[in-house]
Design an enzyme around this catalytic site. Structure first.
Site, PDB file in Angstrom:
ATOM      1  N   ARG A  44     -15.555 -18.705   9.477  1.00  0.00           N
ATOM      2  CA  ARG A  44     -14.586 -19.252   8.524  1.00  0.00           C
ATOM      3  C   ARG A  44     -13.754 -18.180   7.841  1.00  0.00           C
ATOM      4  O   ARG A  44     -12.696 -18.455   7.298  1.00  0.00           O
ATOM      5  CB  ARG A  44     -15.307 -20.076   7.451  1.00  0.00           C
ATOM      6  CG  ARG A  44     -16.076 -21.253   7.998  1.00  0.00           C
ATOM      7  CD  ARG A  44     -16.972 -21.853   6.928  1.00  0.00           C
ATOM      8  NE  ARG A  44     -17.953 -20.846   6.521  1.00  0.00           N
ATOM      9  CZ  ARG A  44     -18.544 -20.806   5.317  1.00  0.00           C
ATOM     10  NH1 ARG A  44     -18.268 -21.704   4.414  1.00  0.00           N
ATOM     11  NH2 ARG A  44     -19.425 -19.878   5.040  1.00  0.00           N
TER      12      ARG A  44
ATOM     13  N   GLU B  82     -17.048  -9.295  -3.318  1.00  0.00           N
ATOM     14  CA  GLU B  82     -16.833  -9.077  -4.747  1.00  0.00           C
ATOM     15  C   GLU B  82     -16.064  -7.783  -4.894  1.00  0.00           C
ATOM     16  O   GLU B  82     -16.491  -6.748  -4.385  1.00  0.00           O
ATOM     17  CB  GLU B  82     -18.182  -8.977  -5.453  1.00  0.00           C
ATOM     18  CG  GLU B  82     -18.093  -8.889  -6.951  1.00  0.00           C
ATOM     19  CD  GLU B  82     -19.486  -8.907  -7.578  1.00  0.00           C
ATOM     20  OE1 GLU B  82     -20.021  -7.806  -7.837  1.00  0.00           O
ATOM     21  OE2 GLU B  82     -20.026 -10.007  -7.785  1.00  0.00           O
TER      22      GLU B  82
ATOM     23  N   ARG C  50       4.387   7.294  -2.253  1.00  0.00           N
ATOM     24  CA  ARG C  50       4.610   7.060  -3.680  1.00  0.00           C
ATOM     25  C   ARG C  50       3.693   7.991  -4.462  1.00  0.00           C
ATOM     26  O   ARG C  50       2.486   7.944  -4.334  1.00  0.00           O
ATOM     27  CB  ARG C  50       4.330   5.602  -4.040  1.00  0.00           C
ATOM     28  CG  ARG C  50       5.270   4.623  -3.354  1.00  0.00           C
ATOM     29  CD  ARG C  50       4.980   3.188  -3.796  1.00  0.00           C
ATOM     30  NE  ARG C  50       5.756   2.222  -3.066  1.00  0.00           N
ATOM     31  CZ  ARG C  50       6.937   1.750  -3.454  1.00  0.00           C
ATOM     32  NH1 ARG C  50       7.476   2.175  -4.584  1.00  0.00           N
ATOM     33  NH2 ARG C  50       7.572   0.855  -2.726  1.00  0.00           N
TER      34      ARG C  50
ATOM     35  N   TYR D 225      -3.733  -2.484  -7.719  1.00  0.00           N
ATOM     36  CA  TYR D 225      -4.547  -1.621  -8.571  1.00  0.00           C
ATOM     37  C   TYR D 225      -4.609  -2.117 -10.002  1.00  0.00           C
ATOM     38  O   TYR D 225      -3.698  -2.731 -10.513  1.00  0.00           O
ATOM     39  CB  TYR D 225      -4.079  -0.168  -8.506  1.00  0.00           C
ATOM     40  CG  TYR D 225      -2.636   0.099  -8.851  1.00  0.00           C
ATOM     41  CD1 TYR D 225      -2.290   0.718 -10.039  1.00  0.00           C
ATOM     42  CD2 TYR D 225      -1.614  -0.222  -7.960  1.00  0.00           C
ATOM     43  CE1 TYR D 225      -0.971   0.994 -10.354  1.00  0.00           C
ATOM     44  CE2 TYR D 225      -0.290   0.050  -8.258  1.00  0.00           C
ATOM     45  CZ  TYR D 225       0.026   0.660  -9.462  1.00  0.00           C
ATOM     46  OH  TYR D 225       1.342   0.925  -9.765  1.00  0.00           O
TER      47      TYR D 225
ATOM     48  N   GLU E   3       6.176   9.198 -17.982  1.00  0.00           N
ATOM     49  CA  GLU E   3       5.819   9.307 -16.574  1.00  0.00           C
ATOM     50  C   GLU E   3       6.201  10.673 -16.019  1.00  0.00           C
ATOM     51  O   GLU E   3       7.259  11.212 -16.325  1.00  0.00           O
ATOM     52  CB  GLU E   3       6.459   8.184 -15.765  1.00  0.00           C
ATOM     53  CG  GLU E   3       7.963   8.114 -15.892  1.00  0.00           C
ATOM     54  CD  GLU E   3       8.551   6.895 -15.202  1.00  0.00           C
ATOM     55  OE1 GLU E   3       7.863   6.255 -14.403  1.00  0.00           O
ATOM     56  OE2 GLU E   3       9.717   6.598 -15.471  1.00  0.00           O
TER      57      GLU E   3
ATOM     58  N   LYS F 196      -7.096   4.336 -12.592  1.00  0.00           N
ATOM     59  CA  LYS F 196      -6.649   3.327 -11.627  1.00  0.00           C
ATOM     60  C   LYS F 196      -7.770   3.013 -10.641  1.00  0.00           C
ATOM     61  O   LYS F 196      -8.368   3.918 -10.060  1.00  0.00           O
ATOM     62  CB  LYS F 196      -5.431   3.829 -10.854  1.00  0.00           C
ATOM     63  CG  LYS F 196      -4.218   4.063 -11.726  1.00  0.00           C
ATOM     64  CD  LYS F 196      -3.058   4.652 -10.945  1.00  0.00           C
ATOM     65  CE  LYS F 196      -1.864   4.891 -11.851  1.00  0.00           C
ATOM     66  NZ  LYS F 196      -0.767   5.559 -11.140  1.00  0.00           N
TER      67      LYS F 196
ATOM     68  N   GLN G 227      -4.033  -3.875 -17.169  1.00  0.00           N
ATOM     69  CA  GLN G 227      -2.856  -4.222 -16.380  1.00  0.00           C
ATOM     70  C   GLN G 227      -3.221  -4.176 -14.904  1.00  0.00           C
ATOM     71  O   GLN G 227      -3.909  -3.262 -14.455  1.00  0.00           O
ATOM     72  CB  GLN G 227      -1.747  -3.213 -16.679  1.00  0.00           C
ATOM     73  CG  GLN G 227      -0.446  -3.445 -15.956  1.00  0.00           C
ATOM     74  CD  GLN G 227       0.631  -2.448 -16.390  1.00  0.00           C
ATOM     75  OE1 GLN G 227       0.732  -2.092 -17.554  1.00  0.00           O
ATOM     76  NE2 GLN G 227       1.442  -2.022 -15.443  1.00  0.00           N
ATOM     77  N   ASP G 228      -2.765  -5.176 -14.141  1.00  0.00           N
ATOM     78  CA  ASP G 228      -2.916  -5.181 -12.685  1.00  0.00           C
ATOM     79  C   ASP G 228      -1.532  -5.073 -12.058  1.00  0.00           C
ATOM     80  O   ASP G 228      -0.586  -5.707 -12.534  1.00  0.00           O
ATOM     81  CB  ASP G 228      -3.565  -6.488 -12.202  1.00  0.00           C
ATOM     82  CG  ASP G 228      -5.071  -6.520 -12.410  1.00  0.00           C
ATOM     83  OD1 ASP G 228      -5.603  -5.642 -13.119  1.00  0.00           O
ATOM     84  OD2 ASP G 228      -5.710  -7.438 -11.885  1.00  0.00           O
ATOM     85  N   ASN G 229      -1.417  -4.282 -10.977  1.00  0.00           N
ATOM     86  CA  ASN G 229      -0.145  -4.088 -10.281  1.00  0.00           C
ATOM     87  C   ASN G 229      -0.321  -4.352  -8.791  1.00  0.00           C
ATOM     88  O   ASN G 229      -1.418  -4.190  -8.247  1.00  0.00           O
ATOM     89  CB  ASN G 229       0.365  -2.663 -10.480  1.00  0.00           C
ATOM     90  CG  ASN G 229       0.630  -2.345 -11.939  1.00  0.00           C
ATOM     91  OD1 ASN G 229       1.099  -3.183 -12.687  1.00  0.00           O
ATOM     92  ND2 ASN G 229       0.301  -1.129 -12.346  1.00  0.00           N
TER      93      ASN G 229
ATOM     94  N   LYS H 201      13.124  10.130  -7.790  1.00  0.00           N
ATOM     95  CA  LYS H 201      12.271  10.727  -8.821  1.00  0.00           C
ATOM     96  C   LYS H 201      11.176  11.582  -8.195  1.00  0.00           C
ATOM     97  O   LYS H 201      10.934  12.715  -8.622  1.00  0.00           O
ATOM     98  CB  LYS H 201      11.647   9.623  -9.692  1.00  0.00           C
ATOM     99  CG  LYS H 201      10.657  10.137 -10.724  1.00  0.00           C
ATOM    100  CD  LYS H 201      10.025   9.016 -11.512  1.00  0.00           C
ATOM    101  CE  LYS H 201       8.874   8.459 -10.742  1.00  0.00           C
ATOM    102  NZ  LYS H 201       8.029   7.546 -11.461  1.00  0.00           N
ATOM    103  N   ASP H 202      10.517  11.061  -7.151  1.00  0.00           N
ATOM    104  CA  ASP H 202       9.441  11.818  -6.518  1.00  0.00           C
ATOM    105  C   ASP H 202       9.983  13.015  -5.739  1.00  0.00           C
ATOM    106  O   ASP H 202       9.350  14.062  -5.701  1.00  0.00           O
ATOM    107  CB  ASP H 202       8.616  10.913  -5.608  1.00  0.00           C
ATOM    108  CG  ASP H 202       7.818   9.884  -6.392  1.00  0.00           C
ATOM    109  OD1 ASP H 202       7.689  10.031  -7.618  1.00  0.00           O
ATOM    110  OD2 ASP H 202       7.329   8.921  -5.770  1.00  0.00           O
TER     111      ASP H 202
END
Length: 181
Positions: free
Chosen positions: A23, A28, A58, A130, A141, A70, A46-48, A167-168
């Protein structure tokens, strides 16, 4: 859940127990009491969720005043995930660890506050999710160059250089980046 500290012991690779049959499967992904026992007493606020194509890199991202721990995982595709220790008082300051996270292995990586974090997509595309211990703070940042010569991260590049944001691409060199005391 199996908790395996990596070469930098504060970074922990987590492998869930997967229960499957014809199935599908069940696993978990998080239990507060076990996480605290193996990784420390942290609260997630916070979850992203991001989606990226093959060859996207990234990072290396971090926040200095509002450092984020994270707990990262991949729910589609595969990435090479990296954590760099920016804690100047740490015996592993300036060292990095990496792990391949994928929808197949269902592993997660705990990257505590005080680390820069990045991932490189090795599959056609990847969905990356994350949990964070602090809120995203746009004015706080920082980005360290993915190809910093002092860090010498061994990225599993597939041919050409990775695609990065502006930016990176303009990230700081490790030697010039502010770190944690």
């Amino acid at each position: 859940m199996d908790y395996q500290p990596l070469k930098i012991p504060d970074v922990v690779l987590m492998t869930p127990k997967v229960f499957g049959d014809e199935r599908g499967f069940f696993l978990e992904t998080f239990r507060q009491s076990e996480f605290e026992k193996h990784c420390g007493n942290y609260t997630f606020v916070q979850d992203n969720h991001s989606k990226s194509a093959k060859g996207i890199l990234r990072g290396l991202h971090y926040q200095l005043e509002n450092p984020q721990g994270k707990l990262v995982r991949v729910t589609r595709g595969e990435v090479f995930d990296v954590a760099v220790d920016l804690r100047k008082s740490s015996p592993t300051f300036g060292q990095w660890v990496g792990a391949t996270l994928s929808e197949e292995n269902k592993q997660m990586l705990w990257v505590p506050p005080g680390f820069a974090h990045a991932f490189y997509v090795t599959s056609d595309e990847a969905e990356f999710q994350y949990k964070c211990t602090d809120y995203y703070a746009p004015g706080d940042e920082y980005s360290i160059r993915w190809d910093d010569p002092d860090l010498g991260i061994d990225w599993p590049l597939k041919g050409e250089a990775p695609r990065v944001s502006e930016k990176d691409g303009n990230g700081l060199l490790f030697r010039d980046a502010p770190g944690f005391e």
